[in-house]
Design a protein around this motif. Structure first.
Motif, short mmCIF file in Angstrom:
data_model
loop_
_atom_site.label_atom_id
_atom_site.label_comp_id
_atom_site.label_asym_id
_atom_site.label_seq_id
_atom_site.Cartn_x
_atom_site.Cartn_y
_atom_site.Cartn_z
N LYS A 390 47.11 37.95 43.04
CA LYS A 390 46.60 38.13 42.82
C LYS A 390 47.84 38.99 41.68
O LYS A 390 49.53 39.11 41.75
N GLY A 391 47.69 39.76 40.22
CA GLY A 391 48.10 40.13 39.59
C GLY A 391 48.86 39.61 38.33
O GLY A 391 49.52 39.78 37.16
N PHE A 392 48.32 37.93 38.82
CA PHE A 392 49.46 37.03 38.27
C PHE A 392 48.17 36.16 37.21
O PHE A 392 47.31 35.84 37.74
N ASP A 393 48.28 35.80 36.30
CA ASP A 393 47.03 35.73 35.21
C ASP A 393 47.97 33.42 34.85
O ASP A 393 48.52 33.38 34.20
N VAL A 394 46.93 32.99 35.41
CA VAL A 394 47.36 31.85 35.37
C VAL A 394 46.54 30.70 34.51
O VAL A 394 46.73 30.25 34.20
N TYR A 395 45.06 31.55 33.81
CA TYR A 395 45.32 31.43 32.74
C TYR A 395 46.13 31.56 31.39
O TYR A 395 45.88 30.05 30.45
N GLU A 396 46.65 32.27 31.51
CA GLU A 396 47.41 32.90 30.55
C GLU A 396 49.03 31.17 30.41
O GLU A 396 49.15 30.50 29.86
N ALA A 397 49.23 31.09 31.47
CA ALA A 397 49.95 29.82 31.75
C ALA A 397 50.12 29.19 31.65
O ALA A 397 50.68 28.18 30.65
N HIS A 411 39.56 31.96 34.33
CA HIS A 411 39.93 32.87 34.12
C HIS A 411 41.16 33.29 34.49
O HIS A 411 42.09 32.78 34.81
N LYS A 412 41.01 34.40 34.91
CA LYS A 412 42.81 35.05 35.07
C LYS A 412 43.22 34.47 36.24
O LYS A 412 43.87 33.82 36.41
N TYR A 413 42.41 34.34 37.31
CA TYR A 413 42.88 33.71 38.80
C TYR A 413 42.16 32.45 39.44
O TYR A 413 42.68 31.81 39.90
N ALA A 414 41.07 32.05 38.02
CA ALA A 414 40.72 30.26 38.60
C ALA A 414 40.32 29.91 37.41
O ALA A 414 40.07 30.23 36.11
N ALA A 415 40.72 28.38 37.49
CA ALA A 415 40.69 27.59 36.14
C ALA A 415 40.23 26.47 36.09
O ALA A 415 40.87 25.69 37.63
N GLY A 416 40.30 25.88 35.52
CA GLY A 416 39.71 23.96 36.00
C GLY A 416 40.65 23.59 34.57
O GLY A 416 40.65 24.26 33.28
N LEU A 417 41.25 21.96 34.67
CA LEU A 417 41.68 21.64 33.58
C LEU A 417 41.67 19.79 33.45
O LEU A 417 41.13 19.56 34.54
N THR A 418 41.76 19.36 32.16
CA THR A 418 41.75 17.71 32.73
C THR A 418 42.64 17.60 31.45
O THR A 418 43.39 18.06 30.92
N LEU A 419 43.82 16.17 32.35
CA LEU A 419 44.56 15.34 30.91
C LEU A 419 44.69 14.22 31.66
O LEU A 419 44.15 13.90 32.30
N LEU A 420 45.90 13.36 30.67
CA LEU A 420 45.59 11.63 30.67
C LEU A 420 46.57 11.92 31.75
O LEU A 420 47.77 12.42 31.48
N GLU A 421 46.80 10.95 32.57
CA GLU A 421 47.75 10.84 33.61
C GLU A 421 48.75 10.55 33.84
O GLU A 421 49.67 11.00 34.28
N SER A 422 49.60 9.91 32.14
CA SER A 422 50.72 9.87 31.75
C SER A 422 51.32 11.05 31.42
O SER A 422 52.49 11.48 31.62
N GLU A 423 50.23 12.39 31.94
CA GLU A 423 51.34 13.43 31.28
C GLU A 423 51.99 14.50 32.82
O GLU A 423 51.78 15.61 32.73
#
Length: 564
Positions: A390-397, A411-423
């Protein structure tokens, strides 16, 4: 736990409201805190009226959407109702397809596969429409950012109507109509509808244009209430009216699918919808395919509906087994890597089930209260679900780590992402760095927000009777949380439950001979605080407990501490 008391409302307004409504000051304080300051406000709050729903034609593009659907019916075009695979998406598809099917035969449904197509409008879905001579797609709970896909469909001769509630990007898709109250250029008076709510406004507009009575819409409100509860949208304004009447439908005349998930449960509340109906509907999309949920929600035959419910129960059981074992593996990984003291949780295993990593992320924040990401393998890449505190914007991080990320959204409290395994390791290092630099350390201690301090003598049957009418509860109208000081146990204090993790006692307060039963889930370790007549302060909500045929008000503890 941090205890935070909400600011006290203006005493003159409180006294005046208590007087006008003939209620006690403690209830009047709660109402004023919720923005209810007059008799008229209270009437709207306690008796939500369907007549107070806004005119659907106030939403931008509504006229265009209705005209295009009517044209499709006149020209006998094939219509496809397309939605996301979660509860909001599948209820939206069930609502729109069953409403249209009742009037017109050429309607089909489409839910993208979570693993092959991912979230939102897909090229595969559009190609399916082209192959099946479908010229109109109504997309629900998705589509507001599908610029290229809507353009692709247009080239192929397929029109789109979009009903979404997510924030638009800088550009709006070139669809026949884009219904989204969060559009900058939309002046619709309420912008907190869920996707199913926007779909409901479209069917409301169609019935209004054809002068049909508003009773026509009642059978669809159980779906809207389910989506409102599951999507965690504020239960204020129009959502309160829809949820209130939707719960009435669920209790009086629910559709077969919802009934088969609830069994014989009486007095169904929004909490039952959130914890019983929603996870099961979601489990279909997580473990198998979202279309199973749509089939369940639209089936009218009792036997078939029961069969669907049993299948979905099995998916939910698989989901529970998966999320339990993955949570244990993730906790072990954190301990083995000696990461308990970090400010973030980032874990990965290629075998973890993609459908449950979001749930696992939520579970991990219950143990280590900090921004959390759970990764798994998805095709050639890694995919993650992020959860915040609560109170921390994970999207911005995540924005601060984007050199290591391929794509992300949320959004602020829940997000999804993809990246390369090497990263992965670079990202993990960077995320810890960004959070360390930006998070207020207080946010890493869970907060309990307290509505007001009351004495036990304030908790009368009338007080509780009025409190129950504050429901349905949810964001913007949470179940009230109280604090009382200087309580003592009457000598019944003990630990209960299978592994003695829950605290059970009976309390009294000086100056009153009233006693109340108390239950504190997972608070067994605080038993010493109440022994030998020690005084303690408690934070709790109220509910009822029925035992041996008698029903009593009980305090449901959130936390206790020694009185000072």
């Amino acid at each position: 736990m941090r205890w935070t008391l909400k600011p006290k409302p203006d005493p003159i307004t409180v006294d005046s409201l208590a007087d006008k409504l003939g209620i006690g000051v403690p209830v009047a304080k709660l109402l004023v805190q919720r923005g209810i300051t007059s008799f008229e406000d209270a009437k709207k709050f306690f008796r939500p009226d369907l007549k107070l729903l806004h005119d659907p034609f106030l939403m931008k593009d509504m006229e265009k959407a209705v005209e295009r659907i009517e044209l499709a019916m006149e020209n006998e075009e094939n219509i496809m109702v397309y939605g996301d695979y979660d509860v909001d998406g599948t209820t939206s598809v069930a609502l729109m397809s069953s409403f249209l099917n009742f009037r017109y035969p050429n309607v089909t449904t489409y839910i993208p596969d979570r693993y092959e197509e991912g979230y939102g409008v897909s090229y595969k879905g559009i190609d399916y429409a082209v192959d099946n001579d479908i010229s109109l797609i109504i997309a629900l709970d998705c589509g507001i950012k599908a610029i290229e896909k809507v353009a692709y469909a247009k080239e192929k001769g397929v029109n789109f109507i979009i009903c979404d509630h997510h924030r638009p990007g800088s550009e709006i898709p070139d669809a026949v109509a884009v219904l989204d109250p969060k559009r900058e250029d939309c002046t619709y008076p309420y912008d907190e509808l869920c996707g199913c709510g926007v779909g409901f406004k479209l069917i409301q507009a169609i019935t209004q244009k054809n002068n049909e009575p508003e009773e026509t819409l009642l059978p669809y409100l159980d779906l809207v209430a389910t989506a409102i509860g599951a999507d965690i949208v504020p239960i204020t304004g129009e959502n309160r009216i829809l949820a209130y009447h939707g719960l009435h439908v669920i209790n009086v005349a629910p559709r077969r699918g919802i009934k088969s998930l609830l069994g014989d449960r009486q007095h169904v509340s929004i909490t039952d919808v959130v914890f019983i109906v929603a996870p099961r509907i979601n489990a279909a999309g997580r473990m198998k395919h979202g279309l199973h949920a749509v089939n369940l929600l639209t089936e009218e035959d009792e036997e078939i509906s029961k069969k669907y419910a049993e299948e979905i129960e099995a998916y939910n059981s698989d989901r529970r087994t998966a999320d339990k074992s993955i949570t244990e593996e993730a906790k072990l990984q954190i301990i083995e890597q000696k990461e308990e003291q970090r400010l973030t949780t980032v874990v990965y295993d290629e075998k973890w089930h993609k459908g449950v990593i979001g749930i696992v992320a939520s579970r991990l924040t219950e143990t280590w209260y900090r921004p959390t990401l759970v990764f798994t393998k998805s095709g050639e890449r890694l995919a993650a679900s992020a959860r915040s505190v609560k109170g921390f914007d994970v999207y911005e991080a995540l924005e601060g780590c984007k050199e290591h990320i391929e794509q992300f959204g949320g959004h602020k409290y829940a997000a999804g992402l993809t990246l390369l395994e090497s990263e992965y390791l670079n990202f993990k290092r960077k995320f810890e760095e960004v959070v360390s630099e930006t998070i207020d350390r207080n946010l890493l201690t869970p907060e309990i927000s307290i509505d007001e301090e009351i004495s036990l003598k304030d908790i009368t049957p009338k007080f509780y009777r009025i409190l129950k009418q504050f429901a349905p509860f949810g964001p913007g109208n949470m179940s009230p949380v109280f604090m009382s000081r200087g309580l003592t146990d009457t000598g019944f204090g003990k630990c209960v439950g299978e592994d003695k993790t829950h605290l059970k006692c009976q309390v009294k307060q000086e100056g009153s001979n009233m006693t109340f039963d108390v239950i504190g889930f997972n608070l067994g370790d605080k038993l010493d605080l109440i022994k030998q007549g020690k005084k303690f302060d408690a934070v709790y909500s109220l509910d009822e407990n029925t035992w041996n045929g008698s029903t009593k008000i009980q305090l449901k503890l959130k936390d206790i501490r020694e009185s000072v």
